[in-house]
Design a protein around this motif. Sequence first.
Motif, PDB file in Angstrom:
ATOM      1  N   LEU A 325       5.622  -4.527  -0.497  1.00 15.30           N
ATOM      2  CA  LEU A 325       4.185  -5.289  -0.779  1.00 15.30           C
ATOM      3  C   LEU A 325       2.998  -4.639  -0.292  1.00 15.30           C
ATOM      4  O   LEU A 325       1.916  -4.956  -1.034  1.00 15.30           O
ATOM      5  N   ILE A 326       2.844  -4.133   0.812  1.00 19.49           N
ATOM      6  CA  ILE A 326       1.639  -3.307   1.289  1.00 19.49           C
ATOM      7  C   ILE A 326       1.312  -2.462   0.228  1.00 19.49           C
ATOM      8  O   ILE A 326       0.154  -2.143  -0.264  1.00 19.49           O
ATOM      9  N   PRO A 327       2.145  -1.233  -0.017  1.00 19.07           N
ATOM     10  CA  PRO A 327       1.796  -0.139  -1.131  1.00 19.07           C
ATOM     11  C   PRO A 327       1.286  -0.706  -2.442  1.00 19.07           C
ATOM     12  O   PRO A 327       0.541  -0.299  -2.998  1.00 19.07           O
ATOM     13  N   LEU A 328       2.136  -1.820  -2.779  1.00 22.24           N
ATOM     14  CA  LEU A 328       1.626  -2.530  -3.911  1.00 22.24           C
ATOM     15  C   LEU A 328       0.313  -3.190  -3.919  1.00 22.24           C
ATOM     16  O   LEU A 328      -0.377  -3.540  -5.153  1.00 22.24           O
ATOM     17  N   SER A 329       0.007  -3.594  -2.674  1.00 21.99           N
ATOM     18  CA  SER A 329      -1.449  -4.378  -2.710  1.00 21.99           C
ATOM     19  C   SER A 329      -2.563  -3.231  -2.395  1.00 21.99           C
ATOM     20  O   SER A 329      -3.601  -3.893  -2.296  1.00 21.99           O
ATOM     21  N   MET A 330      -2.206  -2.062  -2.200  1.00 22.81           N
ATOM     22  CA  MET A 330      -3.471  -1.203  -2.073  1.00 22.81           C
ATOM     23  C   MET A 330      -4.199  -1.080  -3.538  1.00 22.81           C
ATOM     24  O   MET A 330      -4.046  -0.582  -4.351  1.00 22.81           O
ATOM     25  N   PRO A 331      -5.559  -1.350  -3.170  1.00 20.47           N
ATOM     26  CA  PRO A 331      -6.541  -1.143  -4.167  1.00 20.47           C
ATOM     27  C   PRO A 331      -7.066   0.275  -4.632  1.00 20.47           C
ATOM     28  O   PRO A 331      -7.592   0.485  -5.517  1.00 20.47           O
ATOM     29  N   PHE A 332      -6.784   1.204  -3.681  1.00 18.96           N
ATOM     30  CA  PHE A 332      -7.033   2.470  -3.866  1.00 18.96           C
ATOM     31  C   PHE A 332      -5.974   3.477  -3.564  1.00 18.96           C
ATOM     32  O   PHE A 332      -5.322   3.183  -2.741  1.00 18.96           O
ATOM     33  N   GLY A 333      -6.475   4.909  -4.010  1.00 20.32           N
ATOM     34  CA  GLY A 333      -5.542   5.922  -3.461  1.00 20.32           C
ATOM     35  C   GLY A 333      -4.060   5.895  -3.980  1.00 20.32           C
ATOM     36  O   GLY A 333      -3.229   6.218  -3.321  1.00 20.32           O
ATOM     37  N   ARG A 334      -3.834   5.219  -5.282  1.00 21.57           N
ATOM     38  CA  ARG A 334      -2.591   5.104  -5.609  1.00 21.57           C
ATOM     39  C   ARG A 334      -2.257   5.944  -7.106  1.00 21.57           C
ATOM     40  O   ARG A 334      -3.216   6.475  -7.490  1.00 21.57           O
ATOM     41  N   GLU A 335      -1.066   6.314  -7.337  1.00 21.32           N
ATOM     42  CA  GLU A 335      -0.761   7.109  -8.442  1.00 21.32           C
ATOM     43  C   GLU A 335      -0.308   6.481  -9.663  1.00 21.32           C
ATOM     44  O   GLU A 335       0.016   6.933 -10.772  1.00 21.32           O
ATOM     45  N   ASP A 336      -0.385   5.172  -9.737  1.00 18.51           N
ATOM     46  CA  ASP A 336       0.204   4.075 -10.828  1.00 18.51           C
ATOM     47  C   ASP A 336      -0.854   3.314 -11.363  1.00 18.51           C
ATOM     48  O   ASP A 336      -0.921   2.271 -11.508  1.00 18.51           O
ATOM     49  N   ASP A 337      -2.155   4.092 -11.710  1.00 15.33           N
ATOM     50  CA  ASP A 337      -3.147   3.471 -12.511  1.00 15.33           C
ATOM     51  C   ASP A 337      -2.871   2.440 -13.526  1.00 15.33           C
ATOM     52  O   ASP A 337      -3.619   1.273 -13.690  1.00 15.33           O
ATOM     53  N   ASN A 338      -2.150   2.798 -14.228  1.00 19.37           N
ATOM     54  CA  ASN A 338      -1.865   2.160 -15.639  1.00 19.37           C
ATOM     55  C   ASN A 338      -1.166   0.673 -15.223  1.00 19.37           C
ATOM     56  O   ASN A 338      -1.153  -0.554 -15.633  1.00 19.37           O
ATOM     57  N   PHE A 339       0.104   0.813 -14.336  1.00 22.33           N
ATOM     58  CA  PHE A 339       0.499  -0.144 -13.841  1.00 22.33           C
ATOM     59  C   PHE A 339      -0.461  -1.216 -13.179  1.00 22.33           C
ATOM     60  O   PHE A 339      -0.402  -2.531 -13.103  1.00 22.33           O
TER      61      PHE A 339
END
Length: 539
Positions: A325-339
Amino acid sequence: MTVDQDKIPDQSVSEYEVGQDNLQKYGLDIHNPVFPISAGIIILFVAFALMFPGVADSFFGWLRPFLTSTFDWVFLIAGNIFVLFCLALIVTPLGNIRLGGVDAKPDYGYFGWFAMLFSAGMGIGLVFYGVSEPVSHYSAAFEGTDWAPLGGAAGEQLEARRLGMAATLYHWALHPWAIYAVVALALGFFSYNWGLPLTMRSAFYPILGDRVWGWPGHVIDIMAVFATLFGLATSLGFGAEQATAGLNFLFGIPDTMLTKITLIAVITGIALISVVAGLDAGVKRLSEFNMVLAILLLGFVFLVGPTMDLVRGLFGNTVSYFRELIPLSMPFGREDDNFRTGWTTFYWAWWMSWSPFVGMFIARVSRGRTVREFMTCVLVVPTMVSIIWMTVFGGTALTETIGGYAGIVDAELPVKLFAMLNQLPLTQITSLVGIILVIVFFVTSSDSGSLVIDTITAGGKLDAPTAQRVFWATFEGLIAIALLLGGGLAALQGAAIATGLPFAILLLVLAFSTGKGLIAERKKPFLENVEQTGPAPAR
């Protein structure tokens, strides 16, 4: 956060004049200028989209990716704030406040209440995406594509399945219902406890004061009308796509634009009958019927599908959801931009554009509940039901897919449900039930939406003339048709995002305003007691 106690109106809605300029002509009760401005712009939009579908197609094809890639962080941050706000109300003393006052009693029993809020909230969406979304996320994660949630799990079937279900539940559990709950609570509280009209502008009274009866309030209500109409049109378009695909799958009826338009027209006609019947005779009975039908289909798939896998999945998927839940809720610093931009941002925009409609409808049927009871039922219970629904339908589809059946993955998005049911007994019957579910959810959404929009455009009146609800129900269908002709699903999604973006900002302000109002309400008994008994003696 404080509110001047003298600013809390004690009058009832009928006694509290809000500066409305009602034009009662031709049997209508029009709130000027919200109704004419909203209706005029909507009519112009429908006419333009029908006359120039190519231009509309190009515009919406550009609009969605632009908005999702530019403002994704706004939606994600707002969604997280709404979840935290709702959870805080459950555990704080503010949860003891009762909608309608301490002596208010609920108008509906739990089953009827829950059936109505769930049917209005996301009925079509669960049927449309219950199979397609888990399979889509699993495929992206397993193949390691750019659309994989949290970077995916290339080549790892079990991990890809876990991520696929966690990502699906993220979109259908706490966050969407928190968005609905914030709006519903605000509308119900300010209407039933402060005596203000049941309309969006009332929720901003602690901030704007009497200015809500002027142009600031007009703009808020007009934005709510647009958001509701385009959010509904998106769902109705999805419903038409899936129902048409199902009819083609079962009976060979051509899956063409003409069929979709005809279906929207027929179902809009059924919705008009429900509108005329009223809330209790129309929406309530249809919602309860559809809830029973959904439970029967859910139980059938659970019993004849991979039952033990599904039992294990209920626990495993819930754990995976809260783990991610927390990783998916992060608005920045992620590698799944398209998702994040292609799935999550669209969903959050869709839920926010639906929030005036669903929120006001839930508020209308929730008098007598405490804030804690309200938040628990509107937030936690639907989350549990969504986990069960997605586990049963998505889990069954994933078991078939991992077992070697490629038909679900290869099917078009609207057909994936029927491709999954095709692997189970009684395919013809269950597929027909699925189509009926979509159609009845279609009707209840259109019916509920027209009631809500009519309330907004009539200045918060709950007994506005039926002719006005007929007008709005008709134009909900016309907007869905116009968007399908002007770009199909991409146009529907683009319209939802365009109306959802300004509402993301507006709803953040609404949450702040609601917090001020609840704190002021909580202080009222204390202040009244002080006035009667005097201050406590100094120690």
